[in-house]
Design an enzyme around this catalytic site. Structure first.
Site, PDB file in Angstrom:
ATOM      1  N   ASP A   1      44.730  36.245  37.210  1.00  0.00           N
ATOM      2  CA  ASP A   1      45.495  35.402  38.111  1.00  0.00           C
ATOM      3  C   ASP A   1      46.628  34.843  37.247  1.00  0.00           C
ATOM      4  O   ASP A   1      46.554  34.853  36.025  1.00  0.00           O
ATOM      5  CB  ASP A   1      44.611  34.296  38.696  1.00  0.00           C
ATOM      6  CG  ASP A   1      45.250  33.703  39.938  1.00  0.00           C
ATOM      7  OD1 ASP A   1      44.532  33.134  40.781  1.00  0.00           O
ATOM      8  OD2 ASP A   1      46.482  33.832  40.085  1.00  0.00           O
TER       9      ASP A   1
HETATM   10  C1  GLC Z   1      48.477  32.353  42.447  1.00  0.00           C
HETATM   11  C2  GLC Z   1      47.221  32.744  43.180  1.00  0.00           C
HETATM   12  C3  GLC Z   1      47.043  34.227  43.315  1.00  0.00           C
HETATM   13  C4  GLC Z   1      48.411  34.864  43.449  1.00  0.00           C
HETATM   14  C5  GLC Z   1      49.090  34.696  42.116  1.00  0.00           C
HETATM   15  C6  GLC Z   1      50.544  35.192  42.161  1.00  0.00           C
HETATM   16  O1  GLC Z   1      48.269  31.240  41.644  1.00  0.00           O
HETATM   17  O2  GLC Z   1      46.002  32.177  42.711  1.00  0.00           O
HETATM   18  O3  GLC Z   1      46.219  34.481  44.457  1.00  0.00           O
HETATM   19  O4  GLC Z   1      48.298  36.243  43.778  1.00  0.00           O
HETATM   20  O5  GLC Z   1      49.085  33.355  41.646  1.00  0.00           O
HETATM   21  O6  GLC Z   1      51.287  34.410  43.041  1.00  0.00           O
END
Ligand code: GLC
Length: 738
Positions: free
Chosen positions: A264
């Site tokens: 993430d």
């Molecule tokens: C965010 C989310 C994730 C997302 C990523 C990119 O913090 O937790 O679900 O795909 O970052 O935006």
């Protein structure tokens, strides 16, 4: 002449063959992917392999320029393709070619209980991602609905691992048919947003394997997911983005996952674990990432220079980089270097139709009764009865595709409930806002100035006095501390003074249809006074059209709840213990309810939910006959066939979700009273009967024995419960496992 031409032809064939022969294997589409991976790897320097393992921008990771291996482009999200984001910040890029289709939130897809809808969804969103030249779609999310306060439940598929497992697989398969990798998230135990970046989850192996992993396992084994996103939180002391148990032992070991683990954004925290614990691509670390600007350049990522150094000095085995690079190359050959992949389509009428169809199939009719005795039920609306219809509530007009965090969308189209109801009922419709949720930072009633709420409320009550019917469109929204990423709700009740508004309207006009648009359960103190209640979700681009079609009866509702609606928050398993159980103490959290999540808790602890898992009404009625078993005794290498006649006993066609639960009468370990093991959505014409059939297999009887670390079924009596919800059981019958 003839000989000459034959000679010439032969020469041409030889040249082209030798040309082909000179085309490196990794560039040759006709070669098996594994050979291409091996060939590319053999041509790469150590620096080039390491460079594959981390971001080069906010949403792209590097390729191998020297070898003509392209970079990988990723994009949110689970409900549609997010607008273009800037190279190195969270700000949007301001493009004008990226207005997308918003599909309904995944809670709505789960509420259809119809895998065909999941396939339609995956195909359409995959086409949009492909058209936008994205190689990885950062979705779907399948974290289990453990608490009604989790800010991101709207992005997930409910409280039951079996429902989520069945409903996520077609989505993944269809997305990937476009040559776009699904990235199933957030693996694992990201069941709340509060302290999401560091909360260290403790839970039993039974709860891990029986509740929180199955949907991810199905995504890998049945869905064939090409990538998985690590969660922000920790499990047993180790961040999930580089967690030896989750990534090396379970995902890549037991499940033989051959794809990529992607963090993430900002989920990586140290080089050693990132190197050794199964992480493949590091995204979003500090550099303009989740928290703040820094001089932190991409090469300073944990899998950047320090990992390269560690490989050179022998701290980390070369096998780790060859594994990471192979997986990344495999994903590249499956996506951006797959010349056969289709070209995608974007914001087509077909995609809008898909969005509307899923929304219509996912809307759940919770309650439908007459206002006074001997009258017909309030829904579907017979507008000949009404001269003035008041539409009240901010969600009748508010965009619910914006906001909510990374799943936010910049849409080409979003039909509001008010617009659709006006199109249907014309001048009969009058509207008032009713309540105000303010700019995105307002969160609940105490944040809105009292005089603002009072003025809007009084206006609404005045208008309700002169209306024949009130259609209330409220619920939650994508504000911070609502259905939104990076925070949880702090109250279970409806925010922004809605309860006072609802009671005030009911005092002057009992004729109310309540429409809740939300991704979470809410408290319903007024439930006995409201004749008809519809649980709408975040329904996407065709929200209003779908809602109007349900309220008018154009479409017969067939959605079923993918999670329970507890009467009060304390009735939910996560909230039945101390703060350590939820939300934790800002360091650690213990899932004390263990395997008893959702209806498993309500059934076993005998605290009935207000509306139970699997509940949903129709404009027709369904009768169930007796369940018949093919035999009364089962062995561990046998199976039992169950059939049950289901009849449409009403006067219009409808769809029914026949649900089969199994309960182990006596077991050496605690087991829930019953667990969902099969379901089948059938369409029935008035008076039509279908014999619905299920085959019970030994695996359906097993629980995870965390002492023996294996799934086992204990001999003895099992009960089969078949019904129209987890609590409305129409037939129960027992059998013995020998
Ligand atoms: C965010 C989310 C994730 C997302 C990523 C990119 O913090 O937790 O679900 O795909 O970052 O935006």
């Amino acid at each position: 002449m003839k000989i000459k031409s034959i000679l010439l032809l032969t020469v041409i064939i030889c040249i082209s063959a030798s040309m082909k022969a000179q085309t490196p294997i990794y560039l040759n589409d006709n070669k098996p992917i594994e050979e291409r991976v091996k060939d590319a790897l053999s041509r790469m320097t150590l620096e080039e392999k390491v460079r594959l393992c981390y971001a080069q921008s906010k949403f792209s990771s590097a390729g191998v320029p020297r070898l003509g291996i392209p970079e990988i482009w990723m994009s949110d999200g689970p409900h549609g393709v997010r607008e273009e984001i800037q190279w190195n910040s969270w700000a949007n890029a301001g493009w004008t070619n990226d207005f997308c289709t918003a599909f309904p939130a995944l809670t709505c897809l789960a509420a259809t209980w119809n895998p065909e809808m999941s396939a339609l969804y995956g195909k359409a969103i995959g086409e949009e991602a492909r058209y936008r030249k994205k190689d990885v779609l950062l979705g779907p999310g399948v974290n289990i609905y453990r608490t009604p306060l989790n800010g991101r439940n709207f992005e997930y598929m409910g409280e039951d691992p079996y429902l989520a497992s069945v409903m996520v697989v077609p989505y993944i398969r269809e997305v990937q048919k476009n040559g776009v990798a699904a990235c199933v998230k957030h693996y694992a135990l990201n069941n709340q947003e509060l302290w999401r970046g560091h909360i260290d989850v403790e839970l039993s192996d039974r709860a891990l394997h029986e509740i929180y992993l199955p949907a991810f396992k199905a995504s890998v084994i049945e869905g064939g997911a090409w990538s998985i996103m690590g969660a922000y939180n920790k499990l047993r002391g180790e961040h999930c983005c580089h967690n030896d148990l989750l990534l090396n032992r379970i995902l890549k070991g037991d499940w033989a996952f051959d794809g990529c683990v992607i963090t993430d954004w900002g989920g990586a925290h140290n080089t050693r674990e990132a190197a050794l614990n199964g992480l493949d691509i590091e995204m979003g670390s500090y550099t303009d990432g989740l928290t703040s600007e820094s001089e932190f350049t991409y090469d300073d990522y944990y899998l950047g220079n320090s990992y390269l150094k560690g490989l050179k000095d022998g701290t980390y085995p070369m096998s780790t980089i060859d594994d990471k690079a192979s997986r990344i190359l495999r994903m590249i050959f499956r996506t951006v270097m797959n010349r056969d992949r289709p070209w995608g389509t974007f914001t087509t009428e077909e995609h809008f139709d898909v969005a509307r169809t899923i929304a219509e199939e996912g809307i759940v009719l919770l309650k439908n009764s007459p206002v006074a005795k001997k009258e017909p039920a309030l829904l579907p609306l017979d507008d000949s009865l009404y001269k003035k219809i008041l539409v009240v509530g901010e969600n009748a007009t508010r965009s619910l595709t914006q906001g909510g965090g990374s799943s936010e969308l910049k849409v080409k189209k979003e039909v509001s409930p008010l617009d659709a109801l006006k199109a249907l009922y014309g001048a009969k419709i009058i509207h008032t806002q009713g309540y105000e949720s303010g700019r995105p930072l307002y969160s609940s009633v105490d944040e809105i100035p009292a005089e603002v709420s009072a003025k809007l409320r009084d206006e609404a009550i005045e208008k309700a006095k002169e209306a024949d019917l009130v259609i209330y469109v409220g619920g939650l929204n994508k504000n911070h501390l609502q259905d939104c990423e990076a925070a949880d709700r702090t109250i279970y009740e409806l925010p922004f003074g809605q309860n006072e508004l609802i009671e005030g309207i009911l005092n002057v006009n009992p004729n109310m249809v309540m429409v809740l648009l939300s991704g979470n359960a809410v408290e319903m103190p007024w439930v006995k006074r409201v004749p008809a209640i519809v649980q709408g979700w975040y329904l996407g681009s065709e929200a209003g059209s779908a809602l109007a079609n349900i309220l008018s009866g154009e479409i017969n509702p067939s959605g079923k709840l993918p999670f329970s609606f507890p009467v009060k928050l304390a009735d939910n398993g996560a909230h039945a213990f101390d703060a350590l159980s939820y939300p934790g103490d800002n360091v650690k959290e213990i899932y004390r309810e263990d395997i008893l999540v959702g209806y498993r808790w309500h059934d076993t602890k005998k605290t009935p939910a207000l509306y139970s898992f699997g509940h949903g009404l129709s404009y027709t009625t369904f009768g169930y006959g007796k369940a018949i078993l093919s035999e009364r005794n089962m062995t561990l290498n046998g199976s039992i066939e169950v059939t049950i006649p289901v009849t449409n006993t009403g006067n219009r066609e409808g769809k029914e979700v026949v649900q089969l639960y199994i309960g182990d009468e006596k077991s050496s370990l605690v087991r829930p009273l019953k667990e969902l093991k099969y379901f089948n959505k059938v369409t029935l014409k008035p008076g039509e009967t279908k014999n619905v059939k299920f085959i019970i297999m030994p695996d359906d009887l097993k629980f995870y024995d965390d002492k023996r670390e294996e799934w086992i079924a204990e001999p003895g009596k099992f009960n089969v419960y078949i019904g129209t919800s987890s609590t409305d059981i129409r037939s129960a019958v027992g059998f013995n496992l020998q």
